[in-house]
Design a protein around this motif. Sequence first.
Motif, PDB file in Angstrom:
ATOM      1  N   GLY A   8       0.783  -1.224   0.000  1.00  0.00           N
ATOM      2  CA  GLY A   8       0.000   0.000   0.000  1.00  0.00           C
ATOM      3  C   GLY A   8       0.816   1.275   0.000  1.00  0.00           C
ATOM      4  N   GLY A   9       2.128   1.158   0.075  1.00  0.00           N
ATOM      5  CA  GLY A   9       2.953   2.355   0.031  1.00  0.00           C
ATOM      6  C   GLY A   9       2.962   2.975  -1.351  1.00  0.00           C
ATOM      7  N   GLY A  10       3.541   4.167  -1.443  1.00  0.00           N
ATOM      8  CA  GLY A  10       3.614   4.831  -2.728  1.00  0.00           C
ATOM      9  C   GLY A  10       4.019   6.284  -2.581  1.00  0.00           C
ATOM     10  N   LEU A  11       3.886   6.995  -3.691  1.00  0.00           N
ATOM     11  CA  LEU A  11       4.210   8.422  -3.734  1.00  0.00           C
ATOM     12  C   LEU A  11       2.915   9.226  -3.769  1.00  0.00           C
ATOM     13  CD1 LEU A  11       6.115  10.855  -4.199  1.00  0.00           C
ATOM     14  CD2 LEU A  11       6.013  10.322  -6.650  1.00  0.00           C
ATOM     15  N   VAL A  12       2.748  10.111  -2.802  1.00  0.00           N
ATOM     16  CA  VAL A  12       1.564  10.952  -2.744  1.00  0.00           C
ATOM     17  C   VAL A  12       1.972  12.383  -2.461  1.00  0.00           C
ATOM     18  CG1 VAL A  12       0.014   9.108  -2.002  1.00  0.00           C
ATOM     19  CG2 VAL A  12       1.199  10.511  -0.287  1.00  0.00           C
ATOM     20  N   GLN A  13       1.038  13.298  -2.688  1.00  0.00           N
ATOM     21  CA  GLN A  13       1.283  14.700  -2.393  1.00  0.00           C
ATOM     22  C   GLN A  13       0.855  15.016  -0.957  1.00  0.00           C
ATOM     23  OE1 GLN A  13      -0.651  17.068  -5.410  1.00  0.00           O
ATOM     24  NE2 GLN A  13       0.957  16.643  -6.899  1.00  0.00           N
ATOM     25  N   PRO A  14       1.412  16.072  -0.386  1.00  0.00           N
ATOM     26  CA  PRO A  14       0.983  16.467   0.960  1.00  0.00           C
ATOM     27  C   PRO A  14      -0.521  16.660   1.036  1.00  0.00           C
ATOM     28  CG  PRO A  14       2.945  17.674   0.322  1.00  0.00           C
ATOM     29  CD  PRO A  14       2.508  16.918  -0.893  1.00  0.00           C
ATOM     30  N   ARG A  19      -3.502   3.900   2.513  1.00  0.00           N
ATOM     31  CA  ARG A  19      -3.810   2.857   3.475  1.00  0.00           C
ATOM     32  C   ARG A  19      -2.799   1.734   3.320  1.00  0.00           C
ATOM     33  NH1 ARG A  19      -9.159  -0.970   4.187  1.00  0.00           N
ATOM     34  NH2 ARG A  19      -8.283  -1.934   2.299  1.00  0.00           N
ATOM     35  N   LEU A  20      -2.054   1.500   4.361  1.00  0.00           N
ATOM     36  CA  LEU A  20      -1.102   0.404   4.369  1.00  0.00           C
ATOM     37  C   LEU A  20      -1.777  -0.854   4.909  1.00  0.00           C
ATOM     38  CD1 LEU A  20       2.103   2.130   5.783  1.00  0.00           C
ATOM     39  CD2 LEU A  20       1.265   2.038   3.422  1.00  0.00           C
ATOM     40  N   SER A  21      -1.376  -1.986   4.360  1.00  0.00           N
ATOM     41  CA  SER A  21      -1.882  -3.270   4.827  1.00  0.00           C
ATOM     42  C   SER A  21      -0.722  -4.129   5.313  1.00  0.00           C
ATOM     43  CB  SER A  21      -2.602  -4.009   3.698  1.00  0.00           C
ATOM     44  OG  SER A  21      -3.719  -3.286   3.244  1.00  0.00           O
ATOM     45  N   CYS A  22      -0.983  -4.874   6.360  1.00  0.00           N
ATOM     46  CA  CYS A  22      -0.021  -5.849   6.879  1.00  0.00           C
ATOM     47  C   CYS A  22      -0.726  -7.199   6.856  1.00  0.00           C
ATOM     48  CB  CYS A  22       0.415  -5.479   8.283  1.00  0.00           C
ATOM     49  SG  CYS A  22       1.496  -6.697   9.081  1.00  0.00           S
ATOM     50  N   ALA A  23      -0.387  -8.011   5.885  1.00  0.00           N
ATOM     51  CA  ALA A  23      -1.005  -9.327   5.750  1.00  0.00           C
ATOM     52  C   ALA A  23      -0.221 -10.339   6.564  1.00  0.00           C
ATOM     53  CB  ALA A  23      -1.044  -9.739   4.284  1.00  0.00           C
ATOM     54  N   VAL A  24      -0.940 -11.047   7.432  1.00  0.00           N
ATOM     55  CA  VAL A  24      -0.333 -12.032   8.319  1.00  0.00           C
ATOM     56  C   VAL A  24      -0.631 -13.428   7.791  1.00  0.00           C
ATOM     57  CG1 VAL A  24      -0.251 -12.924  10.681  1.00  0.00           C
ATOM     58  CG2 VAL A  24      -0.655 -10.475  10.268  1.00  0.00           C
ATOM     59  N   GLY A 112      11.428  -3.267  20.526  1.00  0.00           N
ATOM     60  CA  GLY A 112      11.927  -4.440  21.231  1.00  0.00           C
ATOM     61  C   GLY A 112      10.840  -5.402  21.661  1.00  0.00           C
ATOM     62  N   GLY A 113       9.603  -4.948  21.580  1.00  0.00           N
ATOM     63  CA  GLY A 113       8.496  -5.802  21.974  1.00  0.00           C
ATOM     64  C   GLY A 113       7.975  -6.699  20.874  1.00  0.00           C
ATOM     65  N   TYR A 114       8.664  -6.734  19.742  1.00  0.00           N
ATOM     66  CA  TYR A 114       8.180  -7.500  18.598  1.00  0.00           C
ATOM     67  C   TYR A 114       9.241  -8.458  18.092  1.00  0.00           C
ATOM     68  CZ  TYR A 114       4.313  -4.318  18.748  1.00  0.00           C
ATOM     69  OH  TYR A 114       3.218  -3.611  19.173  1.00  0.00           O
ATOM     70  N   ARG A 115       8.780  -9.660  17.790  1.00  0.00           N
ATOM     71  CA  ARG A 115       9.704 -10.715  17.376  1.00  0.00           C
ATOM     72  C   ARG A 115       9.776 -10.841  15.866  1.00  0.00           C
ATOM     73  NH1 ARG A 115       7.561 -16.365  19.164  1.00  0.00           N
ATOM     74  NH2 ARG A 115       6.158 -15.911  17.430  1.00  0.00           N
ATOM     75  N   ASP A 116       8.649 -10.691  15.192  1.00  0.00           N
ATOM     76  CA  ASP A 116       8.602 -10.921  13.753  1.00  0.00           C
ATOM     77  C   ASP A 116       8.338  -9.612  13.018  1.00  0.00           C
ATOM     78  OD1 ASP A 116       7.139 -13.636  15.019  1.00  0.00           O
ATOM     79  OD2 ASP A 116       8.667 -13.988  13.497  1.00  0.00           O
ATOM     80  N   TRP A 117       9.025  -9.450  11.897  1.00  0.00           N
ATOM     81  CA  TRP A 117       8.955  -8.210  11.139  1.00  0.00           C
ATOM     82  C   TRP A 117       8.740  -8.483   9.664  1.00  0.00           C
ATOM     83  CZ3 TRP A 117       9.721  -3.221  13.184  1.00  0.00           C
ATOM     84  CH2 TRP A 117       9.998  -3.182  14.552  1.00  0.00           C
ATOM     85  N   GLY A 118       8.029  -7.548   9.017  1.00  0.00           N
ATOM     86  CA  GLY A 118       7.909  -7.573   7.574  1.00  0.00           C
ATOM     87  C   GLY A 118       9.099  -6.869   6.936  1.00  0.00           C
ATOM     88  N   GLN A 119       9.094  -6.806   5.617  1.00  0.00           N
ATOM     89  CA  GLN A 119      10.228  -6.235   4.893  1.00  0.00           C
ATOM     90  C   GLN A 119      10.056  -4.761   4.590  1.00  0.00           C
ATOM     91  OE1 GLN A 119      11.742  -8.542   1.670  1.00  0.00           O
ATOM     92  NE2 GLN A 119      12.077 -10.324   2.951  1.00  0.00           N
ATOM     93  N   GLY A 120       8.882  -4.219   4.810  1.00  0.00           N
ATOM     94  CA  GLY A 120       8.683  -2.784   4.678  1.00  0.00           C
ATOM     95  C   GLY A 120       8.087  -2.362   3.353  1.00  0.00           C
ATOM     96  N   THR A 121       7.464  -1.190   3.379  1.00  0.00           N
ATOM     97  CA  THR A 121       6.915  -0.575   2.174  1.00  0.00           C
ATOM     98  C   THR A 121       7.239   0.918   2.229  1.00  0.00           C
ATOM     99  OG1 THR A 121       4.923  -0.302   0.814  1.00  0.00           O
ATOM    100  CG2 THR A 121       4.617  -0.202   3.198  1.00  0.00           C
ATOM    101  N   GLN A 122       7.659   1.465   1.101  1.00  0.00           N
ATOM    102  CA  GLN A 122       8.095   2.860   1.053  1.00  0.00           C
ATOM    103  C   GLN A 122       6.896   3.793   0.926  1.00  0.00           C
ATOM    104  OE1 GLN A 122      11.383   4.309   1.098  1.00  0.00           O
ATOM    105  NE2 GLN A 122      10.182   6.198   1.255  1.00  0.00           N
ATOM    106  N   VAL A 123       6.892   4.821   1.749  1.00  0.00           N
ATOM    107  CA  VAL A 123       5.907   5.897   1.649  1.00  0.00           C
ATOM    108  C   VAL A 123       6.673   7.192   1.413  1.00  0.00           C
ATOM    109  CG1 VAL A 123       4.183   7.264   2.876  1.00  0.00           C
ATOM    110  CG2 VAL A 123       4.193   4.767   3.097  1.00  0.00           C
ATOM    111  N   THR A 124       6.339   7.869   0.331  1.00  0.00           N
ATOM    112  CA  THR A 124       6.978   9.134   0.005  1.00  0.00           C
ATOM    113  C   THR A 124       5.905  10.206  -0.162  1.00  0.00           C
ATOM    114  OG1 THR A 124       8.785   7.984  -1.131  1.00  0.00           O
ATOM    115  CG2 THR A 124       8.521  10.344  -1.563  1.00  0.00           C
ATOM    116  N   VAL A 125       6.046  11.275   0.600  1.00  0.00           N
ATOM    117  CA  VAL A 125       5.098  12.385   0.534  1.00  0.00           C
ATOM    118  C   VAL A 125       5.860  13.603   0.015  1.00  0.00           C
ATOM    119  CG1 VAL A 125       3.408  13.773   1.766  1.00  0.00           C
ATOM    120  CG2 VAL A 125       3.892  11.421   2.522  1.00  0.00           C
ATOM    121  N   SER A 126       5.524  14.006  -1.181  1.00  0.00           N
ATOM    122  CA  SER A 126       6.266  15.087  -1.823  1.00  0.00           C
ATOM    123  C   SER A 126       5.414  15.761  -2.868  1.00  0.00           C
ATOM    124  CB  SER A 126       7.535  14.535  -2.478  1.00  0.00           C
ATOM    125  OG  SER A 126       8.218  15.552  -3.190  1.00  0.00           O
ATOM    126  N   SER A 127       5.609  17.077  -2.994  1.00  0.00           N
ATOM    127  CA  SER A 127       4.904  17.810  -4.045  1.00  0.00           C
ATOM    128  C   SER A 127       5.770  17.899  -5.292  1.00  0.00           C
ATOM    129  CB  SER A 127       4.525  19.197  -3.538  1.00  0.00           C
ATOM    130  OG  SER A 127       5.663  19.887  -3.068  1.00  0.00           O
TER     131      SER A 127
END
Length: 127
Positions: A8-14, A19-24, A112-127
């Motif tokens: 759900g990441g992407g490039l958007v304007q200010p 909406r980001l999704s985390c699928a388990v 530190g309270g989390y054991r498992d992590w996703g690989q991430g999604t880039q969010v860029t907010v720029s005009s």
Amino acid sequence: QLQLVESGGGLVQPGESLRLSCAVSGFPAADYAIGWFRQAPGKEREGVSCVGRTDRSALYADSVKGRFTISRNNTKNTVYLQMNSLKPEDTAVYYCAADPITLSGMCTRHSGGYRDWGQGTQVTVSS
């Protein structure tokens, strides 16, 4: 094995929204507290939001309070981060993380309270 995949990441304007999704997968999402974190270049990882057993347990960083909303859909094994009124300072790689829910049903924004992590999604907010 528990797996987390962000999307759900992407490039958007200010001022726009994403909406980001985390699928388990591998285990029921309902059994896990989920946290959303972000890291911008040269900055420390920040705990943006988290949700425990129910949406009422949600916590938010002051920097996103009133703009971001975390929610879970256990039927879809997915946790969402609705991000409104985005600002350039929200630009970062966003990660979701999971840890088994404790008896309290609460969550923490500390990485530190989390054991498992996703690989991430880039969010860029720029005009």
